[in-house]
Design a protein around this motif. Structure first.
Motif, PDB file in Angstrom:
ATOM      1  N   GLU A 189      81.935 -69.874 -49.574  1.00  0.00           N
ATOM      2  CA  GLU A 189      81.514 -71.227 -49.960  1.00  0.00           C
ATOM      3  C   GLU A 189      81.603 -72.174 -48.768  1.00  0.00           C
ATOM      4  O   GLU A 189      80.738 -73.025 -48.558  1.00  0.00           O
ATOM      5  CB  GLU A 189      82.399 -71.746 -51.083  1.00  0.00           C
ATOM      6  CG  GLU A 189      82.328 -70.959 -52.364  1.00  0.00           C
ATOM      7  CD  GLU A 189      81.008 -71.112 -53.054  1.00  0.00           C
ATOM      8  OE1 GLU A 189      80.445 -72.201 -52.975  1.00  0.00           O
ATOM      9  OE2 GLU A 189      80.534 -70.136 -53.639  1.00  0.00           O
ATOM     10  N   PHE A 239      69.064 -77.849 -50.669  1.00  0.00           N
ATOM     11  CA  PHE A 239      69.036 -77.689 -52.129  1.00  0.00           C
ATOM     12  C   PHE A 239      68.980 -76.223 -52.520  1.00  0.00           C
ATOM     13  O   PHE A 239      69.686 -75.776 -53.423  1.00  0.00           O
ATOM     14  CB  PHE A 239      67.823 -78.414 -52.722  1.00  0.00           C
ATOM     15  CG  PHE A 239      67.961 -79.890 -52.765  1.00  0.00           C
ATOM     16  CD1 PHE A 239      69.053 -80.455 -53.389  1.00  0.00           C
ATOM     17  CD2 PHE A 239      67.026 -80.712 -52.181  1.00  0.00           C
ATOM     18  CE1 PHE A 239      69.204 -81.819 -53.420  1.00  0.00           C
ATOM     19  CE2 PHE A 239      67.168 -82.074 -52.207  1.00  0.00           C
ATOM     20  CZ  PHE A 239      68.257 -82.627 -52.830  1.00  0.00           C
ATOM     21  N   PHE A 240      68.133 -75.470 -51.819  1.00  0.00           N
ATOM     22  CA  PHE A 240      68.012 -74.054 -52.196  1.00  0.00           C
ATOM     23  C   PHE A 240      69.300 -73.300 -51.878  1.00  0.00           C
ATOM     24  O   PHE A 240      69.682 -72.371 -52.601  1.00  0.00           O
ATOM     25  CB  PHE A 240      66.799 -73.429 -51.516  1.00  0.00           C
ATOM     26  CG  PHE A 240      65.503 -73.972 -52.050  1.00  0.00           C
ATOM     27  CD1 PHE A 240      65.245 -73.922 -53.401  1.00  0.00           C
ATOM     28  CD2 PHE A 240      64.580 -74.567 -51.222  1.00  0.00           C
ATOM     29  CE1 PHE A 240      64.082 -74.453 -53.916  1.00  0.00           C
ATOM     30  CE2 PHE A 240      63.405 -75.098 -51.723  1.00  0.00           C
ATOM     31  CZ  PHE A 240      63.164 -75.039 -53.077  1.00  0.00           C
ATOM     32  N   ILE A 241      69.998 -73.712 -50.799  1.00  0.00           N
ATOM     33  CA  ILE A 241      71.285 -73.078 -50.502  1.00  0.00           C
ATOM     34  C   ILE A 241      72.284 -73.359 -51.619  1.00  0.00           C
ATOM     35  O   ILE A 241      73.050 -72.468 -52.019  1.00  0.00           O
ATOM     36  CB  ILE A 241      71.820 -73.565 -49.140  1.00  0.00           C
ATOM     37  CG1 ILE A 241      71.002 -72.964 -48.015  1.00  0.00           C
ATOM     38  CG2 ILE A 241      73.282 -73.190 -48.961  1.00  0.00           C
ATOM     39  CD1 ILE A 241      71.439 -73.396 -46.660  1.00  0.00           C
ATOM     40  N   VAL A 242      72.257 -74.593 -52.146  1.00  0.00           N
ATOM     41  CA  VAL A 242      73.161 -74.917 -53.254  1.00  0.00           C
ATOM     42  C   VAL A 242      72.865 -74.020 -54.452  1.00  0.00           C
ATOM     43  O   VAL A 242      73.782 -73.492 -55.097  1.00  0.00           O
ATOM     44  CB  VAL A 242      73.035 -76.403 -53.625  1.00  0.00           C
ATOM     45  CG1 VAL A 242      73.752 -76.683 -54.931  1.00  0.00           C
ATOM     46  CG2 VAL A 242      73.613 -77.278 -52.544  1.00  0.00           C
ATOM     47  N   ALA A 243      71.560 -73.821 -54.736  1.00  0.00           N
ATOM     48  CA  ALA A 243      71.193 -72.962 -55.868  1.00  0.00           C
ATOM     49  C   ALA A 243      71.674 -71.536 -55.630  1.00  0.00           C
ATOM     50  O   ALA A 243      72.225 -70.887 -56.534  1.00  0.00           O
ATOM     51  CB  ALA A 243      69.678 -72.992 -56.073  1.00  0.00           C
ATOM     52  N   VAL A 244      71.489 -71.024 -54.399  1.00  0.00           N
ATOM     53  CA  VAL A 244      71.931 -69.665 -54.078  1.00  0.00           C
ATOM     54  C   VAL A 244      73.443 -69.547 -54.237  1.00  0.00           C
ATOM     55  O   VAL A 244      73.955 -68.573 -54.805  1.00  0.00           O
ATOM     56  CB  VAL A 244      71.501 -69.299 -52.640  1.00  0.00           C
ATOM     57  CG1 VAL A 244      72.226 -68.050 -52.174  1.00  0.00           C
ATOM     58  CG2 VAL A 244      70.014 -69.083 -52.575  1.00  0.00           C
ATOM     59  N   ALA A 245      74.181 -70.585 -53.777  1.00  0.00           N
ATOM     60  CA  ALA A 245      75.650 -70.532 -53.877  1.00  0.00           C
ATOM     61  C   ALA A 245      76.074 -70.492 -55.334  1.00  0.00           C
ATOM     62  O   ALA A 245      76.996 -69.746 -55.694  1.00  0.00           O
ATOM     63  CB  ALA A 245      76.248 -71.743 -53.172  1.00  0.00           C
ATOM     64  N   ALA A 246      75.401 -71.273 -56.186  1.00  0.00           N
ATOM     65  CA  ALA A 246      75.790 -71.300 -57.593  1.00  0.00           C
ATOM     66  C   ALA A 246      75.589 -69.934 -58.237  1.00  0.00           C
ATOM     67  O   ALA A 246      76.471 -69.424 -58.937  1.00  0.00           O
ATOM     68  CB  ALA A 246      74.989 -72.362 -58.332  1.00  0.00           C
ATOM     69  N   SER A 247      74.419 -69.306 -57.971  1.00  0.00           N
ATOM     70  CA  SER A 247      74.181 -68.007 -58.606  1.00  0.00           C
ATOM     71  C   SER A 247      75.101 -66.946 -58.013  1.00  0.00           C
ATOM     72  O   SER A 247      75.551 -66.035 -58.718  1.00  0.00           O
ATOM     73  CB  SER A 247      72.721 -67.603 -58.483  1.00  0.00           C
ATOM     74  OG  SER A 247      72.239 -67.900 -57.216  1.00  0.00           O
ATOM     75  N   VAL A 279      78.172 -67.386 -57.059  1.00  0.00           N
ATOM     76  CA  VAL A 279      79.478 -67.519 -57.705  1.00  0.00           C
ATOM     77  C   VAL A 279      79.457 -66.893 -59.093  1.00  0.00           C
ATOM     78  O   VAL A 279      80.402 -66.189 -59.482  1.00  0.00           O
ATOM     79  CB  VAL A 279      79.869 -69.002 -57.786  1.00  0.00           C
ATOM     80  CG1 VAL A 279      81.072 -69.167 -58.687  1.00  0.00           C
ATOM     81  CG2 VAL A 279      80.190 -69.523 -56.424  1.00  0.00           C
ATOM     82  N   ALA A 280      78.367 -67.116 -59.842  1.00  0.00           N
ATOM     83  CA  ALA A 280      78.306 -66.572 -61.202  1.00  0.00           C
ATOM     84  C   ALA A 280      78.388 -65.056 -61.179  1.00  0.00           C
ATOM     85  O   ALA A 280      79.211 -64.441 -61.863  1.00  0.00           O
ATOM     86  CB  ALA A 280      77.021 -67.045 -61.884  1.00  0.00           C
ATOM     87  N   VAL A 281      77.543 -64.423 -60.339  1.00  0.00           N
ATOM     88  CA  VAL A 281      77.521 -62.959 -60.296  1.00  0.00           C
ATOM     89  C   VAL A 281      78.818 -62.415 -59.696  1.00  0.00           C
ATOM     90  O   VAL A 281      79.409 -61.452 -60.199  1.00  0.00           O
ATOM     91  CB  VAL A 281      76.293 -62.469 -59.507  1.00  0.00           C
ATOM     92  CG1 VAL A 281      76.312 -60.962 -59.408  1.00  0.00           C
ATOM     93  CG2 VAL A 281      75.030 -62.931 -60.170  1.00  0.00           C
TER      94      VAL A 281
END
Lengths: 184, 100
Positions: free
Chosen positions: B36, B63-71, B73-75
């Motif tokens: 992170e 923004f796209f990096i934020v989206a990648v980081a969120a997914s 973390v989930a996986v």
């Protein structure tokens, strides 16, 4: 003047917080320090006139990601200290220091950026969220939709992986686990 | 006066801190924290370039990096929960089933 004060304050706090994150032995301390560092990072975005990005940083990182970590840590034993056996601690700092040095030299070097032209220049008199919305929904519409699909896939993967019975998957069984189950 | 170089050096320092974490952490949860930090360091660099060149592309990539980081973390957390249920530990050294 105020920009300089804000920049140095934010950078000091961020560096200290992230350093606590990578060195702390307690998982809860590490997570709290990471959340504080994320908030301070959003301060940089506000300084850089990227208002929308700063808000997204607060909502997504300290809202969603940290809450996800907090809920995930309920599955783990976080009260005990993390035991870690570092094989070559000096090598770690040597490698990281060298990388930092190379990066700093590369970034401080005079940039041959005179030929760089703004692809989507910021216009005067338009607020940042509005400009971001226009560019995101015209030039970057396809990546935006792909990101939406990726988030959906991640959500389904998270639900399935954290669901029941996933720890008894047959495809990953090792031999002693088979015998252990058979003995029961 | 804060220039582009200030922000880029800060970004490099944060990236190096995250790199220290990735190198020396043996716990999977702590390793995820370090990644992170790496992603956030890159975000600061993108936002700074975006401001000083007057271009919105940097913010888009952030923004796209934020989206990648969120997914991620989930996986990643899902996989870690499965591993912890099976083995009872998050130590990386316990993952040498292939003896590589």
């Amino acid at each position: 003047m105020f920009e300089a004060i804000a920049f140095y304050t934010f950078s000091a706090i961020t560096i200290v917080m992230f350093w606590i994150t990578v060195t702390s032995k307690n998982a809860l301390y590490a997570m709290s320090a990471l959340a504080a560092g994320m908030i301070m990072i959003s301060g940089f975005f506000f300084l850089l006139d990227a208002d929308f990005l700063g808000v997204v940083q607060i909502i997504v990182y300290t809202g969603a990601v940290m809450a996800l970590y907090a809920f995930g840590m309920m599955f783990f034993d976080t009260t005990r200290d993390v035991k870690e056996r570092v094989r070559a601690p000096k090598l770690v700092f040597l490698l990281s220091g060298m990388t930092a040095l190379v990066l700093v030299i590369a970034l401080v070097a005079p940039i041959l950026g005179d030929h760089i032209e703004a692809l989507y220049p910021m216009k005067e008199g338009i607020e940042n969220p509005q400009a971001v919305g226009v560019v995101l929904f015209t030039k970057y519409l396809v990546p935006f939709e792909v990101a939406a699909v990726m988030l959906l896939v991640a959500m389904i993967a998270g639900i399935v992986l954290a669901g029941k019975k996933m720890d008894e998957s047959l495809t990953l069984k090792v031999e002693d686990e088979f015998t252990q189950k058979g003995a029961q | 006066m804060i220039t582009l170089s200030h922000y880029l050096v800060l970004s490099a320092v944060l990236f190096a801190i995250g790199l220290v974490g990735v190198y020396r952490r043996k716990n999977l949860l702590m390793l995820l924290f370090s990644t992170e930090i790496l992603l956030n360091a890159a975000n600061v660099g993108f936002a700074a370039i975006s401001k000083f060149y007057g271009d919105l592309t940097g913010q888009m990539f952030a923004f796209f990096i934020v989206a990648v980081a969120a997914s991620e973390v989930a996986v990643g957390l899902g996989l870690m929960i499965v591993w912890y249920k099976r083995r009872g530990t998050l130590d990386i050294d316990s993952m040498q089933s292939m003896h590589g």
